[in-house]
Design a protein around this motif. Structure first.
Motif, PDB file in Angstrom:
ATOM      1  N   VAL A   1     -10.135-102.059 -97.456  1.00 12.81           N
ATOM      2  CA  VAL A   1     -11.331-102.053 -96.606  1.00 12.81           C
ATOM      3  C   VAL A   1     -10.975-101.678 -95.167  1.00 12.81           C
ATOM      4  CG1 VAL A   1     -13.102-103.576 -95.604  1.00 12.81           C
ATOM      5  CG2 VAL A   1     -12.573-103.718 -98.034  1.00 12.81           C
ATOM      6  N   ASP A   2     -11.787-100.805 -94.620  1.00 14.11           N
ATOM      7  CA  ASP A   2     -11.716-100.475 -93.195  1.00 14.11           C
ATOM      8  C   ASP A   2     -12.499-101.567 -92.461  1.00 14.11           C
ATOM      9  OD1 ASP A   2     -12.186 -99.521 -90.645  1.00 14.11           O
ATOM     10  OD2 ASP A   2     -12.798 -97.515 -91.290  1.00 14.11           O
ATOM     11  N   SER A   3     -11.808-102.296 -91.591  1.00 11.62           N
ATOM     12  CA  SER A   3     -12.491-103.423 -90.942  1.00 11.62           C
ATOM     13  C   SER A   3     -13.652-102.974 -90.045  1.00 11.62           C
ATOM     14  CB  SER A   3     -11.494-104.280 -90.157  1.00 11.62           C
ATOM     15  OG  SER A   3     -10.553-103.492 -89.484  1.00 11.62           O
ATOM     16  N   ASN A   4     -13.717-101.681 -89.754  1.00 12.12           N
ATOM     17  CA  ASN A   4     -14.868-101.182 -88.994  1.00 12.12           C
ATOM     18  C   ASN A   4     -16.072-100.899 -89.905  1.00 12.12           C
ATOM     19  OD1 ASN A   4     -13.487-101.129 -86.443  1.00 12.12           O
ATOM     20  ND2 ASN A   4     -12.328 -99.375 -87.256  1.00 12.12           N
ATOM     21  N   HIS A   5     -15.832-100.877 -91.204  1.00 14.93           N
ATOM     22  CA  HIS A   5     -16.911-100.664 -92.187  1.00 14.93           C
ATOM     23  C   HIS A   5     -16.705-101.647 -93.338  1.00 14.93           C
ATOM     24  CE1 HIS A   5     -18.071 -96.960 -90.118  1.00 14.93           C
ATOM     25  NE2 HIS A   5     -16.781 -96.707 -90.021  1.00 14.93           N
ATOM     26  N   PRO A   6     -16.803-102.937 -93.056  1.00 15.91           N
ATOM     27  CA  PRO A   6     -16.391-103.961 -94.031  1.00 15.91           C
ATOM     28  C   PRO A   6     -17.207-104.002 -95.318  1.00 15.91           C
ATOM     29  CG  PRO A   6     -17.415-104.960 -92.094  1.00 15.91           C
ATOM     30  CD  PRO A   6     -17.278-103.508 -91.806  1.00 15.91           C
ATOM     31  N   LYS A   7     -18.343-103.303 -95.341  1.00 19.53           N
ATOM     32  CA  LYS A   7     -19.162-103.346 -96.572  1.00 19.53           C
ATOM     33  C   LYS A   7     -18.698-102.304 -97.590  1.00 19.53           C
ATOM     34  CE  LYS A   7     -23.198-105.829 -95.241  1.00 19.53           C
ATOM     35  NZ  LYS A   7     -23.841-105.797 -93.913  1.00 19.53           N
ATOM     36  N   GLU A   8     -17.871-101.368 -97.123  1.00 18.13           N
ATOM     37  CA  GLU A   8     -17.389-100.328 -98.049  1.00 18.13           C
ATOM     38  C   GLU A   8     -16.052-100.760 -98.644  1.00 18.13           C
ATOM     39  OE1 GLU A   8     -17.378 -96.545 -95.903  1.00 18.13           O
ATOM     40  OE2 GLU A   8     -19.321 -97.134 -95.036  1.00 18.13           O
ATOM     41  N   ILE A   9     -16.102-101.148 -99.899  1.00 12.64           N
ATOM     42  CA  ILE A   9     -14.898-101.658-100.570  1.00 12.64           C
ATOM     43  C   ILE A   9     -14.382-100.612-101.555  1.00 12.64           C
ATOM     44  CG2 ILE A   9     -13.955-103.507-102.004  1.00 12.64           C
ATOM     45  CD1 ILE A   9     -16.185-105.343-100.962  1.00 12.64           C
ATOM     46  N   LYS A  10     -13.158-100.147-101.299  1.00 13.58           N
ATOM     47  CA  LYS A  10     -12.521 -99.169-102.190  1.00 13.58           C
ATOM     48  C   LYS A  10     -11.553 -99.933-103.088  1.00 13.58           C
ATOM     49  CE  LYS A  10      -9.793 -95.990-100.461  1.00 13.58           C
ATOM     50  NZ  LYS A  10      -9.264 -95.044 -99.450  1.00 13.58           N
TER      51      LYS A  10
END
Ligand code: THU
Length: 134
Positions: free
Chosen positions: A108-117
């Motif tokens: 997860v990019d902590s700047n976009h925490p809702k996008e989970i790869k």
């Protein structure tokens, strides 16, 4: 692969909380990790840097050692959060493979925490070193 969405979101949140504790005055690159073990427990870690740079410990290995020290070494899944959402370093891949070579990894990019790869350690780290070949 991995667990249900609710579990994943909770694990990512635990990693985000741990990221806040990162001690990274040199790189200023804050990383958080959270490991869910087979008994349903969550163990977290953050990166811990040192004036002697080579002593720095990654968030993933801090979480892994916390789990093992607390009696849980069966890792189900790990979440790793960082700026940009980087995959784990080579040393951490080897370290995690010790406990679960197929572990699902939530990145997860902590700047976009809702996008989970989600990726698998199998793909990131095939044929890792094992002292005892099975
Ligand atoms: N770092 C981690 O915590 N995990 C990784 O997988 C890669 C790197 C940390 C170590 C150091 O404190 C900072 O990120 C920059 O390398």
């Amino acid at each position: 692969m991995g667990s249900d969405q609710k579990t994943n979101v909770a694990l990512v949140q635990a990693a985000l909380d741990a990221q806040r504790n990162a001690y990274a005055p040199y790189s200023k690159f804050h990383v958080g990790a959270a490991i869910l073990t087979n008994d349903g427990e969550t163990f977290v870690g953050c990166n811990v840097e040192n004036s002697s740079f080579g002593l720095t410990i990654c968030a993933e290995r801090v979480a892994a050692t916390a789990a093992v020290a607390n009696g849980s070494n069966k890792f189900e899944i790990i979440a790793i959060v960082s700026p940009g959402g980087v995959p784990p370093c080579g040393a951490c891949r080897q370290f995690l493979a010790e406990f679960n070579p197929d572990i699902p990894i939530l990145i997860v990019d902590s700047n976009h925490p809702k996008e989970i790869k989600e990726v698998s350690l199998t793909d990131l780290f095939p044929q890792g070193f094992r002292f005892f070949q099975e």
